[in-house]
Motif scaffolding. Structure first.
Motif, mmCIF file in Angstrom:
data_model
loop_
_atom_site.group_PDB
_atom_site.id
_atom_site.type_symbol
_atom_site.label_atom_id
_atom_site.label_comp_id
_atom_site.label_asym_id
_atom_site.label_seq_id
_atom_site.Cartn_x
_atom_site.Cartn_y
_atom_site.Cartn_z
ATOM 1 N N TRP A 30 95.792 52.157 16.285
ATOM 2 C CA TRP A 30 95.398 50.966 17.020
ATOM 3 C C TRP A 30 95.915 51.047 18.446
ATOM 4 C CZ3 TRP A 30 95.623 45.776 13.911
ATOM 5 C CH2 TRP A 30 94.806 45.866 12.789
ATOM 6 N N GLU A 31 95.484 50.093 19.274
ATOM 7 C CA GLU A 31 95.882 50.077 20.674
ATOM 8 C C GLU A 31 96.754 48.870 20.987
ATOM 9 O OE1 GLU A 31 92.485 50.375 23.234
ATOM 10 O OE2 GLU A 31 91.724 52.135 22.169
ATOM 11 N N ILE A 33 97.505 46.163 23.441
ATOM 12 C CA ILE A 33 96.765 45.566 24.557
ATOM 13 C C ILE A 33 97.627 44.631 25.387
ATOM 14 C CG2 ILE A 33 94.513 45.800 23.460
ATOM 15 C CD1 ILE A 33 94.731 42.709 22.871
ATOM 16 N N PHE A 34 98.845 44.367 24.909
ATOM 17 C CA PHE A 34 99.719 43.438 25.620
ATOM 18 C C PHE A 34 101.142 43.713 25.165
ATOM 19 C CE2 PHE A 34 101.641 39.184 26.234
ATOM 20 C CZ PHE A 34 101.284 38.957 27.558
ATOM 21 N N GLU A 35 102.079 43.815 26.114
ATOM 22 C CA GLU A 35 103.476 44.022 25.738
ATOM 23 C C GLU A 35 104.383 43.349 26.761
ATOM 24 O OE1 GLU A 35 105.378 47.770 23.954
ATOM 25 O OE2 GLU A 35 105.958 47.844 26.075
ATOM 26 N N SER A 40 104.414 41.925 21.489
ATOM 27 C CA SER A 40 103.564 43.101 21.636
ATOM 28 C C SER A 40 102.361 42.884 20.735
ATOM 29 C CB SER A 40 104.299 44.373 21.214
ATOM 30 O OG SER A 40 105.369 44.641 22.093
ATOM 31 N N LEU A 42 98.744 44.366 19.062
ATOM 32 C CA LEU A 42 97.926 45.517 18.692
ATOM 33 C C LEU A 42 96.590 45.050 18.155
ATOM 34 C CD1 LEU A 42 100.437 47.669 16.588
ATOM 35 C CD2 LEU A 42 100.084 47.692 19.063
ATOM 36 N N VAL A 43 95.541 45.818 18.449
ATOM 37 C CA VAL A 43 94.210 45.561 17.882
ATOM 38 C C VAL A 43 93.565 46.894 17.531
ATOM 39 C CG1 VAL A 43 93.858 43.404 19.146
ATOM 40 C CG2 VAL A 43 93.049 45.554 20.123
ATOM 41 N N PRO A 45 90.995 49.736 17.930
ATOM 42 C CA PRO A 45 90.335 50.120 19.176
ATOM 43 C C PRO A 45 88.874 49.698 19.257
ATOM 44 C CG PRO A 45 90.850 52.054 17.848
ATOM 45 C CD PRO A 45 91.505 50.885 17.188
ATOM 46 N N LEU A 48 87.893 45.833 20.485
ATOM 47 C CA LEU A 48 87.759 45.424 21.886
ATOM 48 C C LEU A 48 86.305 45.436 22.333
ATOM 49 C CD1 LEU A 48 90.820 47.243 23.462
ATOM 50 C CD2 LEU A 48 90.566 44.808 22.995
ATOM 51 N N GLU A 49 85.590 46.496 22.015
ATOM 52 C CA GLU A 49 84.193 46.571 22.438
ATOM 53 C C GLU A 49 83.288 45.681 21.589
ATOM 54 O OE1 GLU A 49 82.634 50.687 20.563
ATOM 55 O OE2 GLU A 49 84.376 50.879 21.886
ATOM 56 N N GLY A 62 94.367 41.008 14.696
ATOM 57 C CA GLY A 62 95.295 41.952 15.292
ATOM 58 C C GLY A 62 96.661 41.795 14.661
#
Length: 134
Positions: A30-31, A33-35, A40, A42-43, A45, A48-49, A62
């Motif tokens: 996962w990615e 996206i905010f920290e 922190s 995670l979602v 990948p 997002l799209e 997430g």
């Protein structure tokens, strides 16, 4: 249609939330996206799209990691189940998670269980189920 809630996220407390979030990002692919010092996030990948194209209620959840002062104590009352696809090597995936820092643990599961119980580096239990198509 009746009103329903969207499963937005699972929140995980940790004494080192950034480190544990990075571990789960690696474990799941996962990615982050905010920290920040407060959380922190995670979602997946692909979320997002797709989130722009999906209805609000269809966007996948997430994971949010937040800091706490206290260590984990006791067994979780809620845990994640993850399943490999039948085309994946389940044992190799478990070995990869252990190499990343997970631990295979015994929570009283039967000897012939079709799942393996592990703990992340903070001791949070999760299971790797048998391989499946869906």
């Amino acid at each position: 249609m009746a009103m329903a809630l969207r499963w937005y996220s699972t929140v995980v407390e940790s004494t080192d939330h950034k480190k544990l979030a990075r571990w789960w990002a690696e474990a799941l692919g996962w990615e982050a996206i905010f920290e920040t010092d407060e959380e922190s996030v995670l979602v997946p990948p692909w979320a997002l799209e797709l989130s722009e194209k999906l209805d609000f209620h269809q966007v996948p959840p997430g994971m949010v990691f937040v800091p706490v002062e206290h260590e984990k104590s006791g067994k979780n009352r809620l845990h994640w189940d993850f399943a490999p696809h039948t085309s994946d090597d389940r044992d190799a995936e478990i070995a990869r998670l252990v190499e990343l820092g997970a631990t295979v643990i015994d929570v009283g599961q039967p000897a012939d269980a079709t799942w393996t119980v592990l703990a992340d580096p903070d001791g949070n239990e999760f299971c790797v189920l048998s391989s499946r198509e869906q």
